[in-house]
Motif scaffolding. Structure first.
Motif, PDB file in Angstrom:
ATOM      1  N   ASP A   1       0.829  -1.076  -0.040  1.00  0.00           N
ATOM      2  CA  ASP A   1       0.096  -0.146  -0.050  1.00  0.00           C
ATOM      3  C   ASP A   1       0.830   1.209  -0.125  1.00  0.00           C
ATOM      4  N   ALA A   2       2.030   1.188  -0.033  1.00  0.00           N
ATOM      5  CA  ALA A   2       3.132   2.437   0.172  1.00  0.00           C
ATOM      6  C   ALA A   2       3.248   2.815  -1.369  1.00  0.00           C
ATOM      7  N   GLU A   3       3.322   4.222  -1.588  1.00  0.00           N
ATOM      8  CA  GLU A   3       3.457   4.845  -2.830  1.00  0.00           C
ATOM      9  C   GLU A   3       4.609   5.609  -2.756  1.00  0.00           C
ATOM     10  N   VAL A   4       5.008   6.163  -1.829  1.00  0.00           N
ATOM     11  CA  VAL A   4       5.965   7.404  -1.532  1.00  0.00           C
ATOM     12  C   VAL A   4       7.403   6.628  -0.721  1.00  0.00           C
ATOM     13  N   ALA A   5       8.367   7.005  -0.954  1.00  0.00           N
ATOM     14  CA  ALA A   5       9.644   6.622  -0.217  1.00  0.00           C
ATOM     15  C   ALA A   5       9.588   6.589   1.208  1.00  0.00           C
ATOM     16  N   SER A   6       8.874   7.646   1.826  1.00  0.00           N
ATOM     17  CA  SER A   6       8.925   7.803   3.231  1.00  0.00           C
ATOM     18  C   SER A   6       8.180   6.796   3.749  1.00  0.00           C
ATOM     19  N   HIS A   7       7.113   6.507   3.073  1.00  0.00           N
ATOM     20  CA  HIS A   7       6.164   5.537   3.733  1.00  0.00           C
ATOM     21  C   HIS A   7       7.066   4.066   3.799  1.00  0.00           C
ATOM     22  N   LYS A   8       7.350   3.758   2.307  1.00  0.00           N
ATOM     23  CA  LYS A   8       8.003   2.630   2.310  1.00  0.00           C
ATOM     24  C   LYS A   8       9.292   2.169   3.026  1.00  0.00           C
ATOM     25  N   LEU A   9       9.941   3.316   3.335  1.00  0.00           N
ATOM     26  CA  LEU A   9      11.243   2.996   4.287  1.00  0.00           C
ATOM     27  C   LEU A   9      10.981   3.166   5.537  1.00  0.00           C
ATOM     28  N   LEU A  10       9.787   3.754   6.273  1.00  0.00           N
ATOM     29  CA  LEU A  10       9.480   3.908   7.549  1.00  0.00           C
ATOM     30  C   LEU A  10       8.977   2.703   8.065  1.00  0.00           C
ATOM     31  N   VAL A  11       8.010   1.819   7.036  1.00  0.00           N
ATOM     32  CA  VAL A  11       7.445   0.714   7.318  1.00  0.00           C
ATOM     33  C   VAL A  11       8.705  -0.513   7.049  1.00  0.00           C
ATOM     34  N   ARG A  12       9.406  -0.400   6.177  1.00  0.00           N
ATOM     35  CA  ARG A  12      10.518  -1.530   6.013  1.00  0.00           C
ATOM     36  C   ARG A  12      11.572  -1.415   7.165  1.00  0.00           C
ATOM     37  N   GLY A  13      11.982  -0.098   7.631  1.00  0.00           N
ATOM     38  CA  GLY A  13      12.873   0.019   8.604  1.00  0.00           C
ATOM     39  C   GLY A  13      12.306  -0.263  10.287  1.00  0.00           C
ATOM     40  N   SER A  14      11.049  -0.728  10.047  1.00  0.00           N
ATOM     41  CA  SER A  14      10.286  -0.884  11.492  1.00  0.00           C
ATOM     42  C   SER A  14      10.143   0.221  12.498  1.00  0.00           C
ATOM     43  N   TYR A  15      10.045   1.334  11.627  1.00  0.00           N
ATOM     44  CA  TYR A  15       9.691   2.636  12.492  1.00  0.00           C
ATOM     45  C   TYR A  15       8.131   2.719  12.901  1.00  0.00           C
ATOM     46  N   ILE A  16       7.340   2.273  11.808  1.00  0.00           N
ATOM     47  CA  ILE A  16       5.905   2.413  11.817  1.00  0.00           C
ATOM     48  C   ILE A  16       5.187   1.096  11.403  1.00  0.00           C
ATOM     49  N   ARG A  17       3.950   0.779  11.822  1.00  0.00           N
ATOM     50  CA  ARG A  17       3.212  -0.211  11.302  1.00  0.00           C
ATOM     51  C   ARG A  17       1.858   0.323  11.144  1.00  0.00           C
TER      52      ARG A  17
END
Length: 589
Positions: A15-31
């Motif tokens: 569901d992620a379209e932009v870099a910040s969304h992708k990386l914050l989820v992939r880096g386990s910063y947010i869920r």
């Protein structure tokens, strides 16, 4: 890392379209919990709290004082300011077990105002600036881009209270300077744009935008320094035209000319103009919109503008706030048979409408974009199928009810202040400051005694900053193909120690090194995972975005470790016994 509550991902979330969304989820910063609603994990919370601390430090330094209000608030204060209805469907509303109405606060103007009213009564108490860093709620129709446009978000909102407008001006400039310091400390480039105040009301208004292609806000800038949100751009005055030589208007059969392009073609075929062919800019198109007030009242409004420009609905909505604006539907037009779709002209609308009388003083309101000059002649609809009027002159043949900034702003348009052609850019709104004036203090009866002992309504300013949105903007600005690259001031740690081997000696030395770094006031994450390959550890280091790395691996046999800069990619081998001192030098290069 062996005990840290982190699970990194190699693939982007669906569901992620932009870099910040992708990386914050992939880096386990947010869920993600639900659309527009996120859980902050330990690493994300560290970054968020550091960002809040910077905001808090600058607000405190500017003389503001922190409070915190509930997020759950009663209906009554919002009724007093009409915002219970003005906010429309974006507010989460609920009832308690006693059927009393509450809302989840989208903003807290009413609460700040009532708090000052409760405690202050004299000009001697002022000026005062109060702020909070609090969770807000808005029922966004289309939450997107992770925490950039969420339904639950953290915001810093501040309000100033002054005895007069001069005091407000001074406080406004102080808060403006504080915002500049905040974004300078974060290293974020910011465009300060003239803006509209929207549902909050008020006069002087500026937005702090982070220029970014994924931004939802469009703004303009000129070589001479003019900067504004497109919604706030004003059209330079258009001089009145002498129409004394323009022939009388004439209705002409124009078959199959229901669009601007076909009308121009037909006009040039049937009535060619000596010297220059007809163009779209010679046509006056009349666009019908609906404006729905917060109370649900629905009004049809016709907007006239040159045919070579499109209507910008955001600009229209900003001009007609707090009404919600949309294009009219065929059903909307059924009650007005004089409005012939594709052929609407000024002769049956606005002041010319036969429906106008004392009971209907504003029916079919007609507003003109300021690009339409008084005295200008147009080809426009004749309110009859396949028919247009030529040489219809504004001011001679028709009038309007007013002016509205409705036309799209174009690249190359002249700046309102004459500072050159406009460039159009996109950005993410991170902050918004504006002079509220007396809207809320008057509605809630916030008065103090002035120097003469007379009761005086307090004047207010509002200063909002999206904290979670700013964090996302930092992620957008600070990343590469491998992952995040946090600025040191808000990173979850300053250095990440990577153990790249299996010998216990490596792990022991990493722990010893971590202790020495922490004793020197440096935050450390140790990747002490024993059954994880060096390649995975390096990928996680790049993904998490910690500014610096120290690799404890094969070089330790020779008494060396490797220093790495995540941002520059620079590497340097240093003696392990000198690692802390050499790291201090390395990070200040």
């Amino acid at each position: 890392m062996s005990t840290l509550f982190v699970r990194t991902l190699r693939e982007d979330p669906a569901d992620a379209e932009v870099a910040s969304h992708k990386l914050l989820v992939r880096g386990s910063y947010i869920r993600r919990v639900a659309p527009g609603i996120y859980t902050w994990l330990p690493l994300g919370l560290k970054v968020l709290r550091k960002l809040e601390a910077i905001v808090r430090q600058e607000m405190d330094a500017a003389g503001a004082q922190e409070v915190i209000f509930p997020a759950l608030l009663p209906r009554e204060p919002y009724e007093a300011t009409n915002r219970w209805t003005e906010y429309g469907p974006t507010v989460f509303k609920l009832k308690d077990r006693k059927e009393a109405d509450y809302l989840l606060a989208p903003t807290h103007e009413e609460m700040f105002t009532l708090l000052v009213k409760d405690l202050y009564s004299s000009y001697k108490d002022l000026p005062a600036v109060l702020y909070q860093i609090q969770t807000k709620y808005r029922d966004e129709a289309r939450p997107r881009a992770g925490v950039i446009r969420g339904r639950e978000f953290v915001m810093k909102d501040a309000y100033s209270f002054n005895i007069d407008d001069d005091g407000l001006d001074a406080t406004y400039l102080t808060m403006r300077a504080s915002y500049q310091k905040i974004f300078a400390r974060l290293g974020l480039p910011i465009a300060i744009c003239r803006a509209m105040s929207g549902a909050m009301g008020g006069s002087r208004s500026e937005e702090f935008l982070f220029p970014c292609e994924i931004g939802e806000d469009t703004f303009v800038r000129s070589p001479g320094g003019y900067t504004a949100n497109t919604e706030a751009v004003t059209t330079p005055p258009v001089p009145e035209i002498d129409a004394s030589q323009v022939p009388q208007s004439e209705a002409v059969d124009t078959p199959d000319a229901s669009t601007i392009d076909t009308l121009v073609q037909v006009a040039n075929d049937l009535r060619p103009r000596p010297g220059a062919p007809w163009q779209a800019s010679d046509t006056l198109k009349n666009v019908v919109v609906t404006a729905v007030s917060p109370k649900g009242d629905r009004e049809l409004i016709i907007i006239g503008l040159p045919g070579d420009r499109d209507v910008d609905m955001k600009r229209v909505e900003a001009s007609l706030a707090p009404a919600e604006v949309d294009m009219a539907t065929p059903e909307d037009l059924t009650a007005f048979p004089e409005l012939v779709a594709g052929y609407i002209g000024p002769e049956v609308i606005g002041p010319q409408s036969e429906r106008r009388d004392e009971d209907n003083p504003a029916v079919l309101r007609y507003l003109l974009d300021p690009h339409v000059a008084r005295g200008s002649a147009w080809i426009t609809g004749a309110n009859k199928e396949n028919t247009h009027v030529f040489n219809l002159v504004y001011g001679r043949d028709f009038e309007a009810d007013g002016v509205i900034e409705a036309a799209e702003v174009r690249e190359g348009d002249e700046a309102p202040d004459g500072s050159g052609p406009l460039e159009i850019a996109r950005g993410i709104e991170l902050g918004h400051i504006f002079e509220l004036g007396r809207k809320y203090s008057a509605a809630l009866d916030l008065k103090v005694l002035d120097h003469n002992g007379k009761s005086q309504i307090v004047t207010m300013g509002s200063y909002g900053l999206g904290v979670t949105r700013t964090l996302a903007a930092l992620a957008e600005y600070n990343h590469d193909d491998a992952g995040l690259v946090w600025p040191e001031e808000i990173a979850p740690a300053t250095v990440q120690i990577l153990v790249t081997g299996k010998d216990q000696e490596l792990f022991d030395k990493a722990e010893e090194l971590a202790g020495d770094l922490e004793a020197a006031g440096i935050e450390v994450i140790v990747d002490d995972r024993q059954k994880v390959s060096a390649g995975v550890k390096f990928k996680d280091f790049e993904l998490l975005g910690v500014p610096y790395g120290i690799v404890v691996g094969r070089g330790l046999a020779e008494g060396k470790v490797e220093l790495r800069s995540r941002r520059s990619g620079e590497r340097e081998e240093v003696a392990v016994d000198e690692a802390v001192a050499r790291f201090t030098e390395f990070r200040t290069r």
